[in-house]
Design a protein around this motif. Structure first.
Motif, PDB file in Angstrom:
ATOM      1  N   VAL A 138      45.174  46.428  34.620  1.00 14.02           N
ATOM      2  CA  VAL A 138      46.526  46.987  34.644  1.00 14.02           C
ATOM      3  C   VAL A 138      46.435  48.457  34.247  1.00 14.02           C
ATOM      4  N   THR A 166      45.216  52.445  41.939  1.00 14.13           N
ATOM      5  CA  THR A 166      45.651  51.062  41.716  1.00 14.13           C
ATOM      6  C   THR A 166      45.722  50.306  43.037  1.00 14.13           C
ATOM      7  N   ARG A 167      46.331  50.915  44.028  1.00 18.88           N
ATOM      8  CA  ARG A 167      46.483  50.249  45.328  1.00 18.88           C
ATOM      9  C   ARG A 167      45.146  50.164  46.065  1.00 18.88           C
ATOM     10  N   ALA A 170      43.016  47.474  44.498  1.00 23.85           N
ATOM     11  CA  ALA A 170      43.501  46.130  44.827  1.00 23.85           C
ATOM     12  C   ALA A 170      42.881  45.646  46.137  1.00 23.85           C
ATOM     13  N   ARG A 178      41.937  41.431  40.370  1.00 25.53           N
ATOM     14  CA  ARG A 178      43.292  41.889  40.683  1.00 25.53           C
ATOM     15  C   ARG A 178      43.565  43.195  39.961  1.00 25.53           C
ATOM     16  N   ASN A 180      46.834  45.937  39.164  1.00 25.02           N
ATOM     17  CA  ASN A 180      48.253  46.260  39.230  1.00 25.02           C
ATOM     18  C   ASN A 180      48.573  47.415  38.290  1.00 25.02           C
ATOM     19  N   LEU A 226      51.281  40.299  33.972  1.00 22.38           N
ATOM     20  CA  LEU A 226      50.397  40.627  35.086  1.00 22.38           C
ATOM     21  C   LEU A 226      48.972  40.150  34.832  1.00 22.38           C
ATOM     22  N   ILE A 233      49.500  38.174  42.411  1.00 20.95           N
ATOM     23  CA  ILE A 233      50.033  39.536  42.473  1.00 20.95           C
ATOM     24  C   ILE A 233      48.887  40.527  42.304  1.00 20.95           C
ATOM     25  N   THR A 234      48.746  41.429  43.285  1.00 23.88           N
ATOM     26  CA  THR A 234      47.779  42.513  43.182  1.00 23.88           C
ATOM     27  C   THR A 234      48.285  43.685  44.009  1.00 23.88           C
ATOM     28  N   GLN A 236      50.383  45.988  43.050  1.00 25.03           N
ATOM     29  CA  GLN A 236      51.787  46.295  42.801  1.00 25.03           C
ATOM     30  C   GLN A 236      51.936  47.193  41.571  1.00 25.03           C
TER      31      GLN A 236
END
Length: 248
Positions: A138, A166-167, A170, A178, A180, A226, A233-234, A236
């Motif tokens: 994170v 971050t994106r 991912a 993961r 985020n 997260l 979820i990844t 985001q």
């Protein structure tokens, strides 16, 4: 200590949002690696308090995130202590105004190295352990990564870069890891002059639909969610800002 106890490394975790995140994860049974740069007493006091609650559950490691050697050492020591790493929270950040005409190379290095270079190379150092544990990352972003704050070009650029990382991560690190982000709004006022500038604070609140500041728990709970309760979820970036990003 059970061999399957998860371990998290949190940068800048001696105080404020990093410390609260560490406390919540510790309450959920995690072991913690608390990173600090200069807040030696605060970091060690927090680690001692956690170890009193659960023996040998927390260590504090010093590192200057503007120095590559320190970044690599932090990653190595954090992963070696318990032989695993399940989460990396890139929370440490440098924030201060620097109008474009006044920026020096020292400003560039101070902000960019801590806010962008360090998260990249710290993840690189921790990646084998994170892959082995199918762990999670994170990154603490900022609403100013998308809608910049005047006279903070380096800070805004550094956070925009971290949002892009971050994106990208991912995609690059899936499916094992993961990645985020959390993008805080008005949670804790900046330390320094802005902390007592009521005009500044009122302007911020006027643009916040919920018309109040958040709390460190708002950010910490989102980070913990997260890491622990969001397996699908990844990539985001969650804005935790009372709606301010709608109006900024």
């Amino acid at each position: 200590m059970p061999a399957n106890t998860p371990v998290a490394l949190i940068t800048g975790s001696a105080h404020r949002l990093g410390a609260r995140t560490a406390q919540l994860l510790h309450e959920q049974g995690w072991n913690l690696v608390l990173h600090y740069r200069s807040r030696d007493k605060q970091a060690k006091n927090l680690a001692e308090a956690m170890n009193q609650q659960r023996e040998n559950s927390t260590i504090a490691l010093q590192a200057d995130l503007s120095e590559m050697a320190d970044i690599k050492r932090l990653g190595q020591e954090a992963t070696a202590h318990w032989g695993r790493l399940d989460a990396l929270v890139n929370n440490a950040s440098v924030f201060y105004p620097n109008p474009t005409t006044q920026v020096t190379e020292g400003d560039w290095n101070s902000i960019m190295h801590t806010n962008l270079k360090a998260p990249f190379f710290l993840l690189q150092a921790c990646l084998p352990a994170l892959r082995e544990s199918t762990g999670s990352v994170v990154n603490l972003i900022d609403i100013y990564s998308e809608k910049p704050l005047a006279e903070h070009p380096l800070y805004c650029a550094s956070k925009a870069g971290l949002a892009a990382l971050t994106r990208s991560w991912a995609k690059d690190l899936a499916p094992e890891v993961r990645v985020n982000g959390v993008s805080p709004g008005a949670i804790l006022w900046p330390e320094g002059d802005a902390a007592v500038n009521t005009d500044y604070q009122n302007k911020i609140l006027a643009k916040t639909p919920l018309n109040r500041t958040g709390t460190p728990d708002d950010i910490a709970r989102t980070i913990v969610f997260l890491l622990t309760d969001a397996p699908f979820i990844t990539g985001q970036i969650v804005a935790v800002d009372g709606g301010r990003s709608l109006n900024i």
